[in-house]
Write a protein that holds these residues in place. Structure first.
Motif, PDB file in Angstrom:
ATOM      1  N   ALA A   1       0.820  -1.205   0.000  1.00 22.97           N
ATOM      2  CA  ALA A   1       0.000   0.000   0.000  1.00 22.97           C
ATOM      3  C   ALA A   1       0.862   1.266   0.000  1.00 22.97           C
ATOM      4  O   ALA A   1       0.438   2.319  -0.459  1.00 22.97           O
ATOM      5  CB  ALA A   1      -0.929   0.007   1.213  1.00 22.97           C
ATOM      6  N   SER A   2       2.108   1.132   0.486  1.00 21.57           N
ATOM      7  CA  SER A   2       3.040   2.260   0.529  1.00 21.57           C
ATOM      8  C   SER A   2       3.904   2.344  -0.721  1.00 21.57           C
ATOM      9  O   SER A   2       4.754   3.233  -0.820  1.00 21.57           O
ATOM     10  CB  SER A   2       3.939   2.143   1.767  1.00 21.57           C
ATOM     11  N   GLY A   3       3.707   1.420  -1.637  1.00 19.36           N
ATOM     12  CA  GLY A   3       4.463   1.450  -2.885  1.00 19.36           C
ATOM     13  C   GLY A   3       5.719   0.619  -2.892  1.00 19.36           C
ATOM     14  O   GLY A   3       6.504   0.690  -3.843  1.00 19.36           O
ATOM     15  N   LEU A   4       5.960  -0.188  -1.843  1.00 18.94           N
ATOM     16  CA  LEU A   4       7.146  -1.048  -1.809  1.00 18.94           C
ATOM     17  C   LEU A   4       6.826  -2.350  -2.550  1.00 18.94           C
ATOM     18  O   LEU A   4       6.464  -3.363  -1.945  1.00 18.94           O
ATOM     19  CB  LEU A   4       7.575  -1.342  -0.368  1.00 18.94           C
ATOM     20  N   LEU A   5       6.946  -2.309  -3.854  1.00 18.54           N
ATOM     21  CA  LEU A   5       6.610  -3.462  -4.674  1.00 18.54           C
ATOM     22  C   LEU A   5       7.870  -4.239  -5.030  1.00 18.54           C
ATOM     23  O   LEU A   5       8.809  -3.699  -5.618  1.00 18.54           O
ATOM     24  CB  LEU A   5       5.898  -3.011  -5.958  1.00 18.54           C
ATOM     25  N   GLY A   6       7.903  -5.498  -4.666  1.00 14.91           N
ATOM     26  CA  GLY A   6       9.056  -6.322  -5.000  1.00 14.91           C
ATOM     27  C   GLY A   6      10.210  -6.108  -4.035  1.00 14.91           C
ATOM     28  O   GLY A   6      10.092  -5.450  -2.998  1.00 14.91           O
ATOM     29  N   SER A   7      11.359  -6.650  -4.428  1.00 12.17           N
ATOM     30  CA  SER A   7      12.505  -6.691  -3.517  1.00 12.17           C
ATOM     31  C   SER A   7      13.386  -5.458  -3.562  1.00 12.17           C
ATOM     32  O   SER A   7      14.067  -5.160  -2.576  1.00 12.17           O
ATOM     33  CB  SER A   7      13.364  -7.928  -3.844  1.00 12.17           C
ATOM     34  N   VAL A   8      13.412  -4.734  -4.672  1.00 10.85           N
ATOM     35  CA  VAL A   8      14.382  -3.639  -4.785  1.00 10.85           C
ATOM     36  C   VAL A   8      14.156  -2.563  -3.734  1.00 10.85           C
ATOM     37  O   VAL A   8      15.106  -2.169  -3.033  1.00 10.85           O
ATOM     38  CB  VAL A   8      14.385  -3.031  -6.205  1.00 10.85           C
ATOM     39  N   PRO A   9      12.943  -2.056  -3.540  1.00  7.37           N
ATOM     40  CA  PRO A   9      12.783  -1.018  -2.506  1.00  7.37           C
ATOM     41  C   PRO A   9      13.104  -1.508  -1.097  1.00  7.37           C
ATOM     42  O   PRO A   9      13.682  -0.766  -0.296  1.00  7.37           O
ATOM     43  CB  PRO A   9      11.301  -0.624  -2.631  1.00  7.37           C
ATOM     44  N   THR A  10      12.735  -2.738  -0.784  1.00 10.21           N
ATOM     45  CA  THR A  10      13.011  -3.225   0.566  1.00 10.21           C
ATOM     46  C   THR A  10      14.510  -3.461   0.768  1.00 10.21           C
ATOM     47  O   THR A  10      15.042  -3.194   1.848  1.00 10.21           O
ATOM     48  CB  THR A  10      12.228  -4.510   0.853  1.00 10.21           C
ATOM     49  N   TYR A  11      15.191  -3.949  -0.262  1.00 15.46           N
ATOM     50  CA  TYR A  11      16.642  -4.103  -0.138  1.00 15.46           C
ATOM     51  C   TYR A  11      17.343  -2.748  -0.144  1.00 15.46           C
ATOM     52  O   TYR A  11      18.459  -2.616   0.387  1.00 15.46           O
ATOM     53  CB  TYR A  11      17.193  -5.018  -1.232  1.00 15.46           C
ATOM     54  N   ALA A  12      16.719  -1.730  -0.713  1.00 16.47           N
ATOM     55  CA  ALA A  12      17.278  -0.384  -0.620  1.00 16.47           C
ATOM     56  C   ALA A  12      17.248   0.091   0.825  1.00 16.47           C
ATOM     57  O   ALA A  12      18.197   0.725   1.311  1.00 16.47           O
ATOM     58  CB  ALA A  12      16.496   0.571  -1.521  1.00 16.47           C
ATOM     59  N   LEU A  13      16.160  -0.211   1.534  1.00 12.68           N
ATOM     60  CA  LEU A  13      16.095   0.118   2.956  1.00 12.68           C
ATOM     61  C   LEU A  13      17.177  -0.627   3.725  1.00 12.68           C
ATOM     62  O   LEU A  13      17.848  -0.061   4.604  1.00 12.68           O
ATOM     63  CB  LEU A  13      14.718  -0.243   3.515  1.00 12.68           C
ATOM     64  N   LEU A  14      17.347  -1.898   3.418  1.00  8.64           N
ATOM     65  CA  LEU A  14      18.396  -2.696   4.063  1.00  8.64           C
ATOM     66  C   LEU A  14      19.766  -2.080   3.806  1.00  8.64           C
ATOM     67  O   LEU A  14      20.611  -1.998   4.702  1.00  8.64           O
ATOM     68  CB  LEU A  14      18.333  -4.126   3.533  1.00  8.64           C
ATOM     69  N   THR A  15      19.989  -1.643   2.560  1.00  9.89           N
ATOM     70  CA  THR A  15      21.289  -1.068   2.197  1.00  9.89           C
ATOM     71  C   THR A  15      21.561   0.201   2.987  1.00  9.89           C
ATOM     72  O   THR A  15      22.681   0.411   3.490  1.00  9.89           O
ATOM     73  CB  THR A  15      21.340  -0.773   0.690  1.00  9.89           C
ATOM     74  N   ARG A  16      20.557   1.059   3.094  1.00  9.72           N
ATOM     75  CA  ARG A  16      20.740   2.280   3.872  1.00  9.72           C
ATOM     76  C   ARG A  16      21.074   1.966   5.332  1.00  9.72           C
ATOM     77  O   ARG A  16      21.917   2.612   5.951  1.00  9.72           O
ATOM     78  CB  ARG A  16      19.482   3.132   3.796  1.00  9.72           C
ATOM     79  N   ARG A  17      20.404   0.968   5.863  1.00  9.69           N
ATOM     80  CA  ARG A  17      20.682   0.580   7.247  1.00  9.69           C
ATOM     81  C   ARG A  17      22.101   0.043   7.371  1.00  9.69           C
ATOM     82  O   ARG A  17      22.816   0.361   8.332  1.00  9.69           O
ATOM     83  CB  ARG A  17      19.656  -0.473   7.708  1.00  9.69           C
ATOM     84  N   TRP A  18      22.526  -0.778   6.406  1.00 13.26           N
ATOM     85  CA  TRP A  18      23.888  -1.317   6.423  1.00 13.26           C
ATOM     86  C   TRP A  18      24.909  -0.180   6.361  1.00 13.26           C
ATOM     87  O   TRP A  18      25.903  -0.182   7.098  1.00 13.26           O
ATOM     88  CB  TRP A  18      24.085  -2.272   5.249  1.00 13.26           C
ATOM     89  N   MET A  19      24.659   0.794   5.493  1.00 11.81           N
ATOM     90  CA  MET A  19      25.579   1.931   5.394  1.00 11.81           C
ATOM     91  C   MET A  19      25.659   2.685   6.717  1.00 11.81           C
ATOM     92  O   MET A  19      26.744   3.083   7.156  1.00 11.81           O
ATOM     93  CB  MET A  19      25.121   2.874   4.281  1.00 11.81           C
ATOM     94  N   HIS A  20      24.525   2.889   7.365  1.00 14.39           N
ATOM     95  CA  HIS A  20      24.491   3.617   8.630  1.00 14.39           C
ATOM     96  C   HIS A  20      25.275   2.882   9.714  1.00 14.39           C
ATOM     97  O   HIS A  20      26.030   3.493  10.477  1.00 14.39           O
ATOM     98  CB  HIS A  20      23.038   3.797   9.078  1.00 14.39           C
ATOM     99  N   LEU A  21      25.122   1.573   9.769  1.00 20.10           N
ATOM    100  CA  LEU A  21      25.763   0.794  10.824  1.00 20.10           C
ATOM    101  C   LEU A  21      27.256   0.597  10.595  1.00 20.10           C
ATOM    102  O   LEU A  21      28.027   0.513  11.556  1.00 20.10           O
ATOM    103  CB  LEU A  21      25.084  -0.569  10.954  1.00 20.10           C
ATOM    104  N   THR A  22      27.660   0.495   9.351  1.00 20.34           N
ATOM    105  CA  THR A  22      29.049   0.129   9.043  1.00 20.34           C
ATOM    106  C   THR A  22      29.895   1.264   8.502  1.00 20.34           C
ATOM    107  O   THR A  22      31.124   1.142   8.451  1.00 20.34           O
ATOM    108  CB  THR A  22      29.087  -1.017   8.020  1.00 20.34           C
ATOM    109  N   GLY A  23      29.261   2.345   8.071  1.00 24.71           N
ATOM    110  CA  GLY A  23      30.015   3.401   7.408  1.00 24.71           C
ATOM    111  C   GLY A  23      30.283   3.086   5.959  1.00 24.71           C
ATOM    112  O   GLY A  23      31.078   3.777   5.305  1.00 24.71           O
ATOM    113  N   GLY A  24      29.646   2.047   5.435  1.00 27.93           N
ATOM    114  CA  GLY A  24      29.819   1.690   4.030  1.00 27.93           C
ATOM    115  C   GLY A  24      29.269   2.760   3.107  1.00 27.93           C
ATOM    116  O   GLY A  24      28.428   3.573   3.490  1.00 27.93           O
ATOM    117  N   THR A  25      29.753   2.748   1.859  1.00 26.12           N
ATOM    118  CA  THR A  25      29.371   3.773   0.895  1.00 26.12           C
ATOM    119  C   THR A  25      29.051   3.149  -0.458  1.00 26.12           C
ATOM    120  O   THR A  25      29.225   1.943  -0.665  1.00 26.12           O
ATOM    121  CB  THR A  25      30.512   4.783   0.689  1.00 26.12           C
ATOM    122  N   ALA A  26      28.622   4.016  -1.373  1.00 28.76           N
ATOM    123  CA  ALA A  26      28.358   3.566  -2.734  1.00 28.76           C
ATOM    124  C   ALA A  26      29.621   3.029  -3.393  1.00 28.76           C
ATOM    125  O   ALA A  26      29.549   2.199  -4.310  1.00 28.76           O
ATOM    126  CB  ALA A  26      27.775   4.709  -3.558  1.00 28.76           C
TER     127      ALA A  26
END
Length: 382
Positions: free
Chosen positions: A138-163
């Protein structure tokens, strides 16, 4: 009882609509049986895996009849998402150990590319419409890409990882894919090319995402020393870990778990991480390679991004990873992608991408949003 992988069969991996999963499974199975030097009548066990979701063409146990099998003692459909392949091998091992089967075929086939639709559209309809998934849709998170984008942002925040770390994974796997004739993406890639890739769901670009294909892979397992490819691969150990995430406040919703699966597999094999020559990891998105390197303890204590950027997963690195291009540049057939590449490497059939003297491999599989972990240790028989 020692159980060996004695046959491997693969279809052409296609980026265009074509054969159905049933047709592809038949092709891959014929190739696997020919590779093992046996006939359909020599098989008494069949395990079938398919992509999640209710789809009319989804491969199931009816494949037994349509695929030319009969008089089976073991017939099951196995479904744990990306952990399915190793779960099938565990099930086959258990049946063989118990005397409930002697020679088992495991097959996975998928055809998400259909006329008028892309693979993204096919996968976006999986997951259901109720509960947390319903709220996400209902929020527009269709499929895996948006949810894995959230995971990626969290990983970057926790580890200091970057693009830059994501780019290192994408360019490294692409370099491996250049030596793989089965890879569907073989154009050279550098950091500039990565950054030119369209953003799909920030921070994930198109090149951070796996390449689904229409294709199939089948393998043959047996305890019969009289059959099989001349190069026999022994299943030394397996392990699974299911963190059972609930993704509610009060606890980390994405990470943790998985190391136990690798520990169990290595423990059964009587090996340590330093005994591994290669690792074939499930990499539906570039960030998954990074978080698995860390959670599985494969980077020797070095931050995963630094490990990849320093060549640790490249040719000649401390631990070559996803040597066929993985799912990012090779092809996405869930857990069969890393298993097929492990078999090719340990058989010494990697051609231009062959890792010299590779004898032991870690094969990994994950399911959902890193909800399920499976690990296996393969070794080339002496």
């Amino acid at each position: 009882m020692t159980v060996d992988l004695v046959g491997l069969g693969m279809t052409t991996m296609s980026l265009k609509p074509g054969d159905t999963p049933l047709q592809l499974a038949c092709q891959a199975t014929r190739e696997a049986l020919a590779d093992a030097g046996i006939m359909h009548a020599d098989v008494d066990g069949l395990l079938v895996g398919s992509s999640q979701g209710v789809r009319p063409d989804r491969l199931g146990v009816t494949f037994a009849a349509k695929g030319g099998f009969s008089d089976l003692r073991l017939l099951e459909h196995v479904e744990i998402k990306g952990a399915t392949t190793i779960a099938m091998i565990q099930r086959a091992e258990a049946a063989i150990d118990a005397g409930a089967a002697r020679t088992v075929v495991c097959v996975f086939a998928d055809a998400p590319l259909v006329e008028g639709k892309g693979a993204g559209s096919t996968y976006a309809h999986s997951g259901g419409n109720t509960g947390t998934r319903g709220l996400e849709r209902a929020s527009g998170l269709l499929g895996s890409v948006p949810t894995y984008a959230l995971l990626t942002r969290r990983w970057m925040h926790l580890t200091g990882g970057t693009a830059t770390d994501l780019s290192a994974v994408a360019t490294t796997t692409r370099a491996w894919a250049l030596g793989n004739p089965d890879a569907v993406v073989t154009k050279p890639l550098d950091d500039e090319g990565y950054l030119a890739s369209p953003m799909i769901a920030d921070p994930l670009r198109r090149l951070d995402c796996a390449r689904p294909v229409n294709g199939a892979v089948a393998i043959v397992l047996s305890a019969d020393p009289g059959i099989g490819n001349p190069v026999r691969l022994v299943v030394r150990g397996t392990g699974r870990d299911h963190p059972v995430r609930r993704r509610r406040a009060g606890g980390e919703s994405w990470f943790g778990g998985g190391a136990r699966a690798v520990d169990d597999a290595l423990g059964q094999a009587g090996m340590s991480r330093t005994d591994l020559d290669i690792a074939q990891l499930y990499d539906p998105f570039s960030v998954v390679t990074l978080l698995l390197l860390e959670e599985y303890g494969l980077a020797g204590g070095i931050p995963a991004g630094e490990f990849v950027r320093g060549g640790g997963t490249s040719r000649g690195g401390a631990l070559p990873v996803n040597t066929g291009g993985g799912q990012l540049s090779g092809f996405y057939l869930q857990g069969m992608t890393p298993l097929a590449e492990a078999m090719i490497q340990l058989r010494g059939e990697g051609g231009e991408r062959q890792v010299p003297d590779a004898r032991t491999a870690l094969v990994g599989g994950i399911g959902g949003r890193v909800d399920h972990h499976a690990a296996m240790i393969l070794e080339r028989a002496a």
